[in-house]
Enzyme design. Structure first.
Site, PDB file in Angstrom:
ATOM      1  CE  LYS A  22     -63.610 -32.156  47.944  1.00  8.78           C
ATOM      2  NZ  LYS A  22     -63.392 -31.817  49.353  1.00  8.78           N
ATOM      3  CG  ASN A  23     -66.522 -33.387  50.546  1.00  8.41           C
ATOM      4  OD1 ASN A  23     -65.300 -33.429  50.389  1.00  8.41           O
ATOM      5  ND2 ASN A  23     -67.201 -32.248  50.572  1.00  8.41           N
ATOM      6  CB  CYS A 116     -58.629 -23.426  55.143  1.00  8.14           C
ATOM      7  SG  CYS A 116     -60.381 -23.592  55.009  1.00  8.14           S
ATOM      8  NE  ARG A 121     -63.336 -26.006  56.941  1.00  8.89           N
ATOM      9  CZ  ARG A 121     -63.190 -26.747  55.839  1.00  8.89           C
ATOM     10  NH1 ARG A 121     -62.383 -26.365  54.893  1.00  8.89           N
ATOM     11  NH2 ARG A 121     -63.868 -27.864  55.698  1.00  8.89           N
ATOM     12  CG  ASP A 304     -69.209 -27.805  49.874  1.00  9.94           C
ATOM     13  OD1 ASP A 304     -68.645 -26.882  50.500  1.00  9.94           O
ATOM     14  OD2 ASP A 304     -69.092 -29.006  50.195  1.00  9.94           O
ATOM     15  NE  ARG A 396     -57.911 -29.486  48.325  1.00 11.62           N
ATOM     16  CZ  ARG A 396     -58.770 -28.852  49.113  1.00 11.62           C
ATOM     17  NH1 ARG A 396     -58.813 -27.542  49.115  1.00 11.62           N
ATOM     18  NH2 ARG A 396     -59.577 -29.508  49.906  1.00 11.62           N
TER      19      ARG A 396
HETATM   20  N1  EPU Z   1     -67.155 -26.437  63.396  1.00 10.83           N
HETATM   21  C1  EPU Z   1     -66.760 -26.080  64.665  1.00 10.83           C
HETATM   22  N2  EPU Z   1     -66.113 -27.020  65.438  1.00 10.83           N
HETATM   23  C2  EPU Z   1     -65.849 -28.269  64.983  1.00 10.83           C
HETATM   24  C3  EPU Z   1     -66.269 -28.633  63.690  1.00 10.83           C
HETATM   25  C4  EPU Z   1     -66.916 -27.686  62.910  1.00 10.83           C
HETATM   26  O1  EPU Z   1     -66.979 -24.956  65.107  1.00 10.83           O
HETATM   27  O2  EPU Z   1     -65.260 -29.059  65.730  1.00 10.83           O
HETATM   28  C5  EPU Z   1     -67.859 -25.453  62.562  1.00 10.83           C
HETATM   29  C6  EPU Z   1     -67.062 -25.088  61.305  1.00 10.83           C
HETATM   30  O3  EPU Z   1     -66.080 -24.114  61.553  1.00 10.83           O
HETATM   31  C7  EPU Z   1     -68.158 -24.629  60.379  1.00 10.83           C
HETATM   32  C8  EPU Z   1     -69.326 -25.550  60.761  1.00 10.83           C
HETATM   33  O4  EPU Z   1     -69.021 -26.047  62.051  1.00 10.83           O
HETATM   34  O5  EPU Z   1     -68.479 -23.311  60.653  1.00 10.83           O
HETATM   35  C9  EPU Z   1     -69.555 -26.719  59.831  1.00 10.83           C
HETATM   36  O6  EPU Z   1     -68.336 -27.364  59.577  1.00 10.83           O
HETATM   37  P1  EPU Z   1     -68.212 -28.922  59.256  1.00 10.83           P
HETATM   38  O7  EPU Z   1     -67.438 -29.562  60.354  1.00 10.83           O
HETATM   39  O8  EPU Z   1     -69.539 -29.484  58.929  1.00 10.83           O
HETATM   40  O9  EPU Z   1     -67.310 -28.893  57.946  1.00 10.83           O
HETATM   41  P2  EPU Z   1     -66.258 -29.993  57.551  1.00 10.83           P
HETATM   42  O10 EPU Z   1     -66.702 -31.305  58.031  1.00 10.83           O
HETATM   43  O11 EPU Z   1     -64.892 -29.526  57.917  1.00 10.83           O
HETATM   44  C10 EPU Z   1     -67.342 -30.719  55.289  1.00 10.83           C
HETATM   45  C11 EPU Z   1     -66.926 -30.752  53.867  1.00 10.83           C
HETATM   46  C12 EPU Z   1     -66.867 -29.335  53.316  1.00 10.83           C
HETATM   47  C13 EPU Z   1     -68.250 -28.717  53.460  1.00 10.83           C
HETATM   48  C14 EPU Z   1     -68.702 -28.770  54.923  1.00 10.83           C
HETATM   49  C15 EPU Z   1     -70.110 -28.262  55.138  1.00 10.83           C
HETATM   50  C16 EPU Z   1     -65.554 -32.732  53.759  1.00 10.83           C
HETATM   51  C17 EPU Z   1     -64.206 -33.330  53.601  1.00 10.83           C
HETATM   52  N3  EPU Z   1     -65.613 -31.404  53.770  1.00 10.83           N
HETATM   53  O12 EPU Z   1     -66.356 -29.943  55.975  1.00 10.83           O
HETATM   54  O13 EPU Z   1     -66.521 -29.419  51.948  1.00 10.83           O
HETATM   55  O14 EPU Z   1     -68.236 -27.389  53.016  1.00 10.83           O
HETATM   56  O15 EPU Z   1     -68.642 -30.122  55.409  1.00 10.83           O
HETATM   57  O16 EPU Z   1     -71.000 -28.987  54.380  1.00 10.83           O
HETATM   58  O17 EPU Z   1     -66.539 -33.443  53.831  1.00 10.83           O
HETATM   59  C18 EPU Z   1     -65.561 -28.718  49.930  1.00 10.83           C
HETATM   60  O18 EPU Z   1     -65.755 -29.861  49.495  1.00 10.83           O
HETATM   61  O19 EPU Z   1     -65.219 -27.755  49.198  1.00 10.83           O
HETATM   62  C19 EPU Z   1     -65.741 -28.473  51.352  1.00 10.83           C
HETATM   63  C20 EPU Z   1     -65.233 -27.410  51.971  1.00 10.83           C
END
Ligand code: EPU
Length: 417
Positions: A22-23, A116, A121, A304, A396
């Protein structure tokens, strides 16, 4: 709303084929926005989040055709730079359109995703990096409005490792003027998979998979035909299920090198894990040993997989500590696991788990995708019947999960709303 009913206590055995990730699929489908022509993707998992992405891309003017695990996207005629609230609220990853839209259409208006079930996030790092590339950004009425006549390469340092942040900026920088360097970039396999697809389109991206990625902008990108990598989190979920039920399960079509942290922890817990090419066989131990885990960015233990591993520790022989360092609120499953008899205490960002001889089936409520998976796992090992409600979270991100478990011998069924 559908629910899943599990009669626990069956040992899982047999083979399971792992679906596309998915990701990885989400950013790769979105990257079609950067090209003028028809892209074809295979091994795309059939999931709610993929359908949401297709609807989002259609909303921007792309032509999308989806059949089983194949999706074609033609973004030759993009008309609409806006990603509305109604689409973004269904899937936070919609923010991935921001970088590509600015690069291709010179402007974008994307609803702010908001928090969420697992944390606040924010997307501040996406915005900061896009600003560094020369975009003018305003936040108005719950929307990000971004504009740039032409993005320009920049040296960008991410304060926190962000997966979709790295992906968003990599896509924007692929069509920028000059060179962009991303420091403290995410090293997740999904980031590397996206970089590989962008390079196949004609981009010049080096270093993906390391914390420093260099992107030399090019004038234009061409459509591709490509296959989505295997889902390491789906694979990991089945591996834990095998260990938990003292089963013997072979995963086919997976990427063992993406699962090293989990393999290591499962072996410490006593499971037999045998890797052979693209398959992994997991044999559950008679008695599960307690193991401490700390979630970290890749190649550390994935957040995850935290909820699923906690179920395993709930029936282990001693005390374990699971620390969550990525998201501030990712213990929503704990209350539900406690209702099934688990002995878990939360202290700050750590959960202390005292392994119990057994869990007992109960009606439970899923709060997010991976929490749903953990409740299904708990149901598989619990005595009696477990009813998992709100399984739309599961849909999802897991393709045909209950069917796959049923094939392995579990007594699992879906009750349609
Ligand atoms: N963060 C910030 N500012 C930002 C971006 C992130 O503070 O601008 C913080 C977040 O709040 C969090 C940390 O950085 O505390 C890491 O977040 P990240 O941005 O890496 O998460 P994401 O890109 O929103 C993806 C996956 C998630 C997975 C995380 C961590 C996708 C679509 N989603 O989320 O997947 O948990 O990386 O590996 O790729 C899931 O599949 O169930 C899922 C939640």
């Amino acid at each position: 709303m559908d629910k899943i009913i599990i009669d626990g206590g069956r040992r899982l055995a047999g083979n399971v084929v792992i679906s596309g990730a998915k990701n990885a699929a989400l950013p790769i489908l979105v990257s079609s926005l950067l090209t003028d022509g028809k892209n074809t993707y295979t091994n795309v998992p059939n999931l709610k989040d993929i359908q949401s992405t297709c609807i989002l891309l259609q909303n921007h003017g792309a032509t999308v055709e989806a059949a089983e695990n194949r999706v074609t996207i033609d973004a030759g005629n993009l008309t609409n730079p806006e990603a509305p609230y109604d689409l973004v609220r269904k899937m936070r990853a919609s923010i991935l359109v921001l970088g590509p839209l600015v690069a291709r259409l010179k402007k974008a208006r994307v609803s702010l995703p908001g928090g969420c079930a697992i944390g606040a996030r924010p997307i501040n790092l996406h915005l900061k990096a896009l600003t560094a590339l020369g975009a003018k950004i305003d936040l108005k009425h719950g929307y990000v409005e971004a504009e740039a006549d032409r993005l320009t390469g920049a040296d960008i340092y991410f304060d926190i490792v962000t997966v979709t942040g790295t992906e968003n900026i990599m896509m924007a920088a692929a069509l920028a003027d000059g060179v962009t360097t991303l420091r403290n970039a995410a090293r997740e396999p999904e980031v590397t998979a996206l970089a590989d697809v962008l390079n196949q389109m004609g981009a010049d991206i080096r270093g993906a998979g390391t914390s420093e990625i260099t992107i030399r902008g090019v004038e234009s990108l061409s459509p591709v035909t490509t296959s989505i990598i295997a889902d390491r989190i789906e694979a990991g979920t089945f591996m834990v299920a095998a260990a938990l039920t003292r089963g013997d399960v072979t995963l086919e079509n997976c990427e063992p090198e993406h699962l090293e942290a989990l393999v290591h922890k499962l072996r410490l817990a006593g499971a037999g894990v045998h890797v052979c090419g693209k398959s992994i066989r997991v044999e559950g131990p008679e008695s599960i040993s307690s193991v401490d885990v700390k979630t970290l960015p890749y190649p550390g233990f994935p957040t995850d997989m935290q909820a699923q591993f906690m179920v395993l520790m709930s029936v282990a022989s001693g005390l374990s500590i699971i620390s969550e360092t990525i998201f501030e609120n990712r213990f929503m499953h704990v209350g539900e696991l406690r209702r099934m008899g688990a002995d878990i205490t939360i202290s700050g960002n750590s959960a202390v788990i005292r392994g119990m001889p057994y869990l007992s089936g109960a009606p439970v409520m899923a709060s997010d995708l991976r929490a749903s998976a953990s409740l299904i796992l708990a149901g598989l090992v619990a005595q009696g019947q477990t009813e998992v409600n709100r399984v739309y979270h599961l849909d999802r991100g897991y393709e045909a999960m209950e069917k796959k478990f049923e094939k392995l011998g579990a007594a699992v069924r879906r009750v349609k709303a």
